[in-house]
Design an enzyme around this catalytic site. Structure first.
Site, mmCIF file in Angstrom:
data_model
loop_
_atom_site.group_PDB
_atom_site.id
_atom_site.type_symbol
_atom_site.label_atom_id
_atom_site.label_comp_id
_atom_site.label_asym_id
_atom_site.label_seq_id
_atom_site.Cartn_x
_atom_site.Cartn_y
_atom_site.Cartn_z
ATOM 1 N N ASP A 1 6.252 0.291 7.005
ATOM 2 C CA ASP A 1 4.861 0.352 6.531
ATOM 3 C C ASP A 1 4.359 1.328 5.626
ATOM 4 O O ASP A 1 3.957 2.492 5.822
ATOM 5 C CB ASP A 1 4.135 0.437 7.891
ATOM 6 C CG ASP A 1 2.566 0.317 7.597
ATOM 7 O OD1 ASP A 1 2.193 -0.516 6.594
ATOM 8 O OD2 ASP A 1 1.771 0.616 8.581
ATOM 9 N N ASP B 1 -0.273 4.578 0.858
ATOM 10 C CA ASP B 1 -0.733 5.347 2.118
ATOM 11 C C ASP B 1 0.180 5.073 3.375
ATOM 12 O O ASP B 1 0.563 4.085 3.412
ATOM 13 C CB ASP B 1 -2.254 5.221 2.246
ATOM 14 C CG ASP B 1 -2.751 4.015 2.733
ATOM 15 O OD1 ASP B 1 -2.327 2.969 2.124
ATOM 16 O OD2 ASP B 1 -3.387 4.009 3.677
ATOM 17 N N HIS C 1 0.814 -1.465 -0.258
ATOM 18 C CA HIS C 1 -0.110 0.247 -0.165
ATOM 19 C C HIS C 1 0.959 1.295 -0.113
ATOM 20 O O HIS C 1 2.012 1.253 0.593
ATOM 21 C CB HIS C 1 -1.315 -0.094 1.264
ATOM 22 C CG HIS C 1 -0.462 -0.038 2.521
ATOM 23 N ND1 HIS C 1 -0.141 0.903 3.253
ATOM 24 C CD2 HIS C 1 -0.123 -0.861 3.157
ATOM 25 C CE1 HIS C 1 0.185 0.828 4.372
ATOM 26 N NE2 HIS C 1 0.272 -0.621 4.517
ATOM 27 N N GLU D 1 -4.921 1.663 2.853
ATOM 28 C CA GLU D 1 -5.049 0.650 3.565
ATOM 29 C C GLU D 1 -5.207 1.026 5.046
ATOM 30 O O GLU D 1 -5.671 0.071 5.943
ATOM 31 C CB GLU D 1 -3.633 -0.170 3.525
ATOM 32 C CG GLU D 1 -3.699 -1.704 4.109
ATOM 33 C CD GLU D 1 -3.316 -1.540 5.534
ATOM 34 O OE1 GLU D 1 -3.650 -2.438 6.272
ATOM 35 O OE2 GLU D 1 -2.542 -0.574 5.853
ATOM 36 N N GLU D 2 -4.629 2.147 5.429
ATOM 37 C CA GLU D 2 -4.795 2.314 6.753
ATOM 38 C C GLU D 2 -6.054 2.862 7.266
ATOM 39 O O GLU D 2 -6.296 3.020 8.610
ATOM 40 C CB GLU D 2 -3.671 3.486 7.147
ATOM 41 C CG GLU D 2 -2.033 3.374 6.705
ATOM 42 C CD GLU D 2 -1.542 2.193 7.631
ATOM 43 O OE1 GLU D 2 -2.087 1.882 8.539
ATOM 44 O OE2 GLU D 2 -0.426 1.914 7.540
#
Ligand SMILES: [Zn+2]
Length: 412
Positions: free
Chosen positions: A131, A100, A98, A165-166
């Site tokens: 991440d 984001d 991802h 995703e977050e």
């Protein structure tokens, strides 16, 4: 050339990309991609940069899927798909990451600017470097190594660089799955967004999540005359001990998970009366349950209600049970699924350790694949610094993970 010679060539090439990988990390960090709901402008600029990178580095059929989002200045949230064609197109080997990131959080806790990534003792520091840029960069350079060596992977390789995703994936992989679904039943899907420090955890399953709020209503009275009131705190405390019975009512053990049981834990407690000499008329506490997929969440809810009814009858209180969060687990990916076996082989070759398929207590984005019928596996070698100040990515992990992906791409 033997298979192991080919892998050696690709792995050497990836080693040669080390500085370029760090450079891409730094560039990506400088384009913060924070969700509008977290105060950012989304991923459009980062995706534009990545789209150019994909096109310049040997990827084919680069597609931008725009999930409409009026809260983003661009009006959409970008999802990028790109391929590198293999010897066979019978299936695609996917790496999903991802774009984001979460906000930096309290800036004074950072030792540098979270959006000007810096290198220190073999680590890159910055928001998003672990991440999920570690995986994103690793997947791109794993493919680039094939292009640079003029080698063709066994099957088509696909990279999915998704948004959102977050904050729930509605504009990200959820949108891609429902609007453009490029995935096929035989595809291998790797989601390198969680793992452990040794790279041995291959996450294949998760527990259902059930968060409940218990509001117990009695009758307030003076502490010296409890008989004139109904003590809500006492009744609620009794209920807390009754809820312990859920462990016996739902006792199944599944060694895929750690811990191997369903858990039912009272957690948050709201304050009741501010003084000692009042019998409290209202009490509120919460429970966090992680339930093995073999049980239905509704069955737990029914049992909880039955226990609350017993306490109501015994103490003369009213107990309201409210669902704060309910996320039934997706069907697990088999520990023998091809993607799991392929990752095990690759982890063994690259990190010299045995990978182990396991379930975890919390939800991951792979659940969206599993709900849609695709046996995705979550794997990466991580120090788990995601969302923290001074988030870092160990450069060796980024390079090693790229080799793991490359190994999987080569497997027949
Ligand atoms: Zn992530």
């Amino acid at each position: 050339m033997s298979a192991s010679d080919i892998f050696r060539k690709v792995a050497q090439r990836i080693d040669g990309f080390r500085d370029a990988m760090v450079d891409l990390q730094v560039k990506l960090c400088a384009i913060p991609a924070i969700a509008p709901s977290s105060g950012g402008e989304g991923e459009a600029k980062k995706a534009e940069f990545l789209e150019a990178f994909l096109k310049e580095n040997g990827f084919a059929d680069v597609t931008l899927i725009k999930a409409p989002d009026l809260d983003a200045p661009s009006g959409y949230r970008p999802n990028l798909l790109a391929y590198f064609r293999g010897q066979s197109s019978a299936k695609t080997i996917w790496v999903m990451s991802h774009t984001d990131i979460v906000p930096a959080g309290e800036l004074s806790l950072w030792r540098g600017d979270p959006f000007k990534a810096w290198v220190e003792k073999g680590r890159v520091y910055g928001r998003g470097v672990e991440d999920n840029q570690q995986a994103l960069v690793a997947s791109l350079f794993a493919v680039k190594a094939f292009a640079a060596e003029g080698l063709i992977p066994a099957y088509d390789v696909g990279v999915a660089l998704v948004a959102d995703e977050e904050t729930g994936s509605k504009f990200g992989i959820d949108y891609v799955l429902h609007q453009a679904n490029p995935f096929r039943p035989d595809d291998l899907i790797m989601v390198p967004d969680a793992g452990n420090e040794h790279g041995t955890l291959i996450e294949v399953a998760e527990k259902s999540i059930l968060w409940l709020k218990f509001k117990t209503l009695g009758k307030q009275a003076h502490g010296s005359t409890p008989e004139k009131g109904v003590n809500s705190f006492k009744a609620a405390s009794f209920l807390v001990t009754k809820l312990e019975g859920l462990y016996r009512r739902f006792p199944v053990r599944d060694r895929l998970f750690d811990p191997p049981i369903s858990t039912f834990e009272p957690t948050k407690k709201e304050p009741n009366v501010p003084n000692i000499n009042t019998i409290p008329g209202e009490d509120i506490f919460y429970m966090d349950s992680r339930i093995l997929p073999k049980y239905k969440v509704e069955d737990v809810e029914k049992k909880v209600r039955a226990l609350a009814d017993q306490v109501e009858a015994r103490f003369g209180v009213k107990i309201g049970v409210e669902v704060m969060q309910k996320a039934p687990a997706a069907p697990p990916t088999s520990a023998k699924a091809p993607v799991v076996l392929a990752l095990k082989k690759a982890v063994k070759q690259v990190y010299r350790r045995e990978g182990k398929a396991a379930g975890i207590g919390g939800g991951t984005v792979a659940a969206l694949f599993r709900h849609a019928g695709f046996p995705a596996a979550v794997w990466a070698k991580l120090d788990e610094t995601a969302h923290q100040p001074n988030e870092y990515c160990i450069i060796d992990n980024m390079v090693g993970d790229a080799k793991v992906f490359a190994h999987v791409f080569l497997q027949k």
